[in-house]
Design a protein around this motif. Structure first.
Motif, PDB file in Angstrom:
ATOM      1  N   SER A  33       0.815  -1.206   0.000  1.00 28.98           N
ATOM      2  CA  SER A  33       0.000   0.000   0.000  1.00 28.98           C
ATOM      3  C   SER A  33       0.855   1.265   0.000  1.00 28.98           C
ATOM      4  O   SER A  33       2.057   1.224   0.278  1.00 28.98           O
ATOM      5  N   SER A  34       0.224   2.381  -0.314  1.00 30.14           N
ATOM      6  CA  SER A  34       0.895   3.672  -0.222  1.00 30.14           C
ATOM      7  C   SER A  34       1.152   3.997   1.250  1.00 30.14           C
ATOM      8  O   SER A  34       0.413   3.550   2.137  1.00 30.14           O
ATOM      9  N   ARG A  47     -12.027   1.993  -1.371  1.00 32.61           N
ATOM     10  CA  ARG A  47     -10.758   1.274  -1.267  1.00 32.61           C
ATOM     11  C   ARG A  47     -10.384   0.738  -2.646  1.00 32.61           C
ATOM     12  O   ARG A  47     -11.237   0.554  -3.499  1.00 32.61           O
ATOM     13  N   LYS A  53      -4.733  -2.539  -6.553  1.00 34.34           N
ATOM     14  CA  LYS A  53      -3.700  -2.804  -5.544  1.00 34.34           C
ATOM     15  C   LYS A  53      -2.445  -3.381  -6.189  1.00 34.34           C
ATOM     16  O   LYS A  53      -1.316  -3.013  -5.841  1.00 34.34           O
ATOM     17  N   THR A  57       1.276  -1.832  -6.305  1.00 39.72           N
ATOM     18  CA  THR A  57       2.427  -2.591  -5.802  1.00 39.72           C
ATOM     19  C   THR A  57       3.576  -2.567  -6.802  1.00 39.72           C
ATOM     20  O   THR A  57       4.737  -2.380  -6.429  1.00 39.72           O
ATOM     21  N   SER A 139      -2.701   5.182   2.914  1.00 41.43           N
ATOM     22  CA  SER A 139      -2.385   3.914   3.576  1.00 41.43           C
ATOM     23  C   SER A 139      -3.614   3.018   3.665  1.00 41.43           C
ATOM     24  O   SER A 139      -4.754   3.487   3.645  1.00 41.43           O
ATOM     25  N   ASP A 140      -3.359   1.707   3.765  1.00 41.01           N
ATOM     26  CA  ASP A 140      -4.415   0.696   3.843  1.00 41.01           C
ATOM     27  C   ASP A 140      -5.294   0.715   2.597  1.00 41.01           C
ATOM     28  O   ASP A 140      -6.475   0.386   2.664  1.00 41.01           O
ATOM     29  N   PHE A 141      -4.714   1.112   1.452  1.00 40.05           N
ATOM     30  CA  PHE A 141      -5.388   1.106   0.142  1.00 40.05           C
ATOM     31  C   PHE A 141      -6.657   1.955   0.129  1.00 40.05           C
ATOM     32  O   PHE A 141      -7.589   1.682  -0.618  1.00 40.05           O
TER      33      PHE A 141
END
Length: 329
Positions: A33-34, A47, A53, A57, A139-141
């Motif tokens: 994730s970012s 999300r 995702k 990546t 963060s956390d997609f």
């Protein structure tokens, strides 16, 4: 009657070399994730899908973020991938243009992944329709925006993705995106060819793949639909329900140049209401066309060896789904 075979999305993307690593990451489900925290005042609008995702990546693993941050900061803040576009639009305003140009060369093969990821995000989250000023990957997609909107209708968590097969992950990732109609064309193989024939001075490179033909077909269909709506709008604006109040100049990369400034005489006139609806439909089509256009040409350019482009400045499409190169006069 023989049942039509459903297109394998895995096989579709496997045919594009730049996406092989994306598929491998999806299969492993080892996503990165970012690291961006949610900015103050921003809200979460969704999300990332499994495919988005995997694209992220790949992009995060190329070390470009660290290289950009190592340049330091300028008036626009810390350099990011957005600078790849900005140096083309405003080269004189970038103190790091030489360094950023070199970094961009390193990841030209990843440009397709970048265009795919943001194309999917923008179409899936209705960026244009909802009037979102920006989208940011955190963060956390999580996907955020600074625009004030009701998020309940578009919030998507992709439950159960951890148990899905690769094909199932692709199915949920592509639903509602700009690639969904492309897949339908791939399955039907009802491709639309270009009318223009090969001209003197143009060099044939190769024929499009079926994926490229489907992209071109959807793009061409939407372009013709938009053209028809613009013609209808222009005709109505030249009628009795409007008067012309001078000329307005549009300046920018997507500028249409000089246009009549048409003012309605009666806001409730049927022609005025029709023009309003047409304008909204044209804007939606413009957004869809822009996504397809960017992705299509990035895909085409990514599959032409640099040595074949050495003596030419432009790429085009000609009858027979031919990809050609030539120099503009």
């Amino acid at each position: 009657m023989e049942e039509k075979k459903k297109l394998s999305l895995v096989e579709l993307l496997k045919g594009v070399p730049a996406f092989e690593k994306v598929l491998a990451i999806m299969e492993s489900k080892e996503f990165v994730s970012s690291k961006n925290e949610i900015p103050a005042g921003s809200i979460i609008i969704g999300r990332m899908s499994p495919l988005e995702k995997a694209c992220l990546t790949v992009l995060e693993s190329d070390g470009i973020v660290a290289k950009m941050e190592a340049l330091g900061s300028c008036t626009g803040g810390i350099p990011s991938r957005l600078c790849f576009t900005l140096i083309e639009l405003e080269p004189d305003h970038c103190p790091f243009i030489k360094e950023i140009t070199e970094i961009k060369k390193e990841i030209e093969g990843r440009e397709m992944v970048h265009e795919l990821m943001f194309g999917l995000l923008q179409s899936r989250l209705n960026v244009q329709k909802l009037g979102l000023e920006d989208i940011m990957l955190c963060s956390d997609f999580q996907v955020t925006t600074s625009t004030e909107i009701d998020t309940l209708e578009i919030f998507e968590l992709f439950p159960g993705a951890e148990e899905m097969s690769l094909e199932e992950m692709l199915q949920v990732s592509l639903k509602g995106t700009f690639l969904e109609p492309v897949i339908a064309i791939m399955e039907s193989k009802q491709f639309i060819d270009e009318d223009a024939e090969l001209k003197d001075g143009e060099v044939f490179i190769r024929e499009m793949t079926d994926f490229e033909k489907a992209l071109w077909t959807v793009y061409s269909t939407l372009f013709e639909e938009q053209k028809s709506k613009k013609k209808e709008k222009d005709t109505l604006e030249g009628g009795d329900a409007f008067f012309t109040s001078g000329i307005v100049l549009s300046i920018g990369p997507r500028s249409l140049g000089a246009n009549r400034l048409c003012v309605p005489i009666d806001e409730n006139h049927p022609d005025v209401l029709t023009v309003k609806n047409l304008s909204e439909e044209i804007d939606v089509l413009e957004f869809q066309i822009d996504l397809l256009n960017k992705f299509f040409w990035t895909l085409i350019k990514g599959n032409i060896p640099q040595e074949q482009m050495a003596d030419f400045s432009t790429i085009g499409v000609r009858q027979g789904f031919k990809i050609v190169t030539f120099n503009k006069e």
